[in-house]
Design an enzyme around this catalytic site. Structure first.
Site, PDB file in Angstrom:
ATOM      1  N   HIS A 158     -14.807   7.362 -10.912  1.00 48.07           N
ATOM      2  CA  HIS A 158     -15.209   8.376  -9.928  1.00 48.07           C
ATOM      3  C   HIS A 158     -14.275   8.368  -8.726  1.00 48.07           C
ATOM      4  O   HIS A 158     -13.726   7.330  -8.360  1.00 48.07           O
ATOM      5  CB  HIS A 158     -16.651   8.135  -9.445  1.00 48.07           C
ATOM      6  CG  HIS A 158     -16.889   6.744  -8.953  1.00 48.07           C
ATOM      7  ND1 HIS A 158     -17.149   5.688  -9.799  1.00 48.07           N
ATOM      8  CD2 HIS A 158     -16.891   6.216  -7.698  1.00 48.07           C
ATOM      9  CE1 HIS A 158     -17.312   4.587  -9.101  1.00 48.07           C
ATOM     10  NE2 HIS A 158     -17.149   4.862  -7.808  1.00 48.07           N
ATOM     11  N   HIS A 181     -13.966   9.196  -4.587  1.00 47.73           N
ATOM     12  CA  HIS A 181     -14.743   9.344  -3.354  1.00 47.73           C
ATOM     13  C   HIS A 181     -14.054  10.356  -2.443  1.00 47.73           C
ATOM     14  O   HIS A 181     -12.836  10.305  -2.278  1.00 47.73           O
ATOM     15  CB  HIS A 181     -14.789   8.021  -2.572  1.00 47.73           C
ATOM     16  CG  HIS A 181     -15.525   6.902  -3.237  1.00 47.73           C
ATOM     17  ND1 HIS A 181     -16.780   6.501  -2.834  1.00 47.73           N
ATOM     18  CD2 HIS A 181     -15.188   6.081  -4.263  1.00 47.73           C
ATOM     19  CE1 HIS A 181     -17.174   5.471  -3.579  1.00 47.73           C
ATOM     20  NE2 HIS A 181     -16.225   5.195  -4.445  1.00 47.73           N
TER      21      HIS A 181
HETATM   22  P1  5GP Z   1     -17.744   2.182  -6.252  1.00 47.43           P
HETATM   23  O1  5GP Z   1     -17.804   0.939  -5.408  1.00 47.43           O
HETATM   24  O2  5GP Z   1     -18.097   1.899  -7.695  1.00 47.43           O
HETATM   25  O3  5GP Z   1     -16.439   2.920  -6.097  1.00 47.43           O
HETATM   26  O4  5GP Z   1     -18.811   3.154  -5.635  1.00 47.43           O
HETATM   27  C1  5GP Z   1     -20.016   3.499  -6.239  1.00 47.43           C
HETATM   28  C2  5GP Z   1     -20.723   4.418  -5.296  1.00 47.43           C
HETATM   29  O5  5GP Z   1     -21.831   4.971  -5.965  1.00 47.43           O
HETATM   30  C3  5GP Z   1     -21.253   3.723  -4.038  1.00 47.43           C
HETATM   31  O6  5GP Z   1     -20.679   4.330  -2.889  1.00 47.43           O
HETATM   32  C4  5GP Z   1     -22.764   3.918  -4.121  1.00 47.43           C
HETATM   33  O7  5GP Z   1     -23.355   4.179  -2.868  1.00 47.43           O
HETATM   34  C5  5GP Z   1     -22.897   5.097  -5.068  1.00 47.43           C
HETATM   35  N1  5GP Z   1     -24.111   5.080  -5.875  1.00 47.43           N
HETATM   36  C6  5GP Z   1     -24.576   4.013  -6.592  1.00 47.43           C
HETATM   37  N2  5GP Z   1     -25.722   4.364  -7.222  1.00 47.43           N
HETATM   38  C7  5GP Z   1     -25.980   5.656  -6.904  1.00 47.43           C
HETATM   39  C8  5GP Z   1     -27.031   6.562  -7.248  1.00 47.43           C
HETATM   40  O8  5GP Z   1     -27.965   6.246  -8.001  1.00 47.43           O
HETATM   41  N3  5GP Z   1     -26.950   7.814  -6.717  1.00 47.43           N
HETATM   42  C9  5GP Z   1     -25.928   8.207  -5.904  1.00 47.43           C
HETATM   43  N4  5GP Z   1     -25.957   9.469  -5.431  1.00 47.43           N
HETATM   44  N5  5GP Z   1     -24.922   7.376  -5.554  1.00 47.43           N
HETATM   45  C10 5GP Z   1     -24.950   6.121  -6.044  1.00 47.43           C
END
Ligand code: 5GP
Ligand code: ZN
Length: 141
Positions: free
Chosen positions: A100, A102
């Site tokens: 993903h 951001h």
């Molecule tokens: P990563 O650290 O993997 O790049 O970021 C994962 C992101 O997904 C985090 O910023 C976290 O807040 C978001 N996230 C995790 N679980 C959920 C969820 O169930 N719903 C939404 N909308 N965001 C999520």
């Protein structure tokens, strides 16, 4: 779809999300734990852990959407800029193993840093080491 993947469940509508964009390949929604107002996630509809595992057309679709949504997010929350980034791999801070991007709106005076603040210590490379690294990357493709 990967059954135990939160983001696959979001795409399937099994977990609610605040959707901001959707097409055949891509889904985008608000991060539930936003780093700033408007923090948005852009994901491919097909499950892949790392960006390298995505077929090229879907990778292109994710990046096209990041580019299209970034100004919309910025305008919607009246931000001064955005950081666009991916945590690709556990060592890079990836927590949800469905690749993903951001979009993080930035506001003057918000106290945040640039992408350069991700690591705390920079390496000091000689000219030869720079050359070796560049050659290794060309070789690895
Ligand atoms: P990563 O650290 O993997 O790049 O970021 C994962 C992101 O997904 C985090 O910023 C976290 O807040 C978001 N996230 C995790 N679980 C959920 C969820 O169930 N719903 C939404 N909308 N965001 C999520
Ligand atoms: Zn998934």
């Amino acid at each position: 779809m990967s059954d135990d993947c939160i983001f696959c469940q979001i795409i399937a509508g099994e977990i609610p999300s605040r959707t901001v964009y959707e097409d055949d390949d891509v889904f985008a929604f608000l991060d539930v734990n936003p780093m700033s107002r408007g923090h948005t996630l852009v994901i491919p509809k097909d499950h892949a852990q790392r960006i390298e595992e995505l077929p090229e057309d879907q990778r292109a679709a994710v990046f096209t959407t990041l580019g299209k949504l970034a100004p919309a997010v910025e305008a919607a929350v009246d931000a001064d800029g955005v950081n666009i980034g991916m945590n690709d791999g556990e060592a890079a801070g990836q927590e949800v193993m469905h690749t993903h991007g951001h979009i993080i709106p930035r506001f003057e005076g918000d106290g945040g840093g640039a992408v350069h603040s991700i690591v705390q210590t920079y390496p000091e490379l000689s000219d030869e080491e720079f050359d070796e690294v560049a050659a290794a990357i060309r070789e690895a493709q």
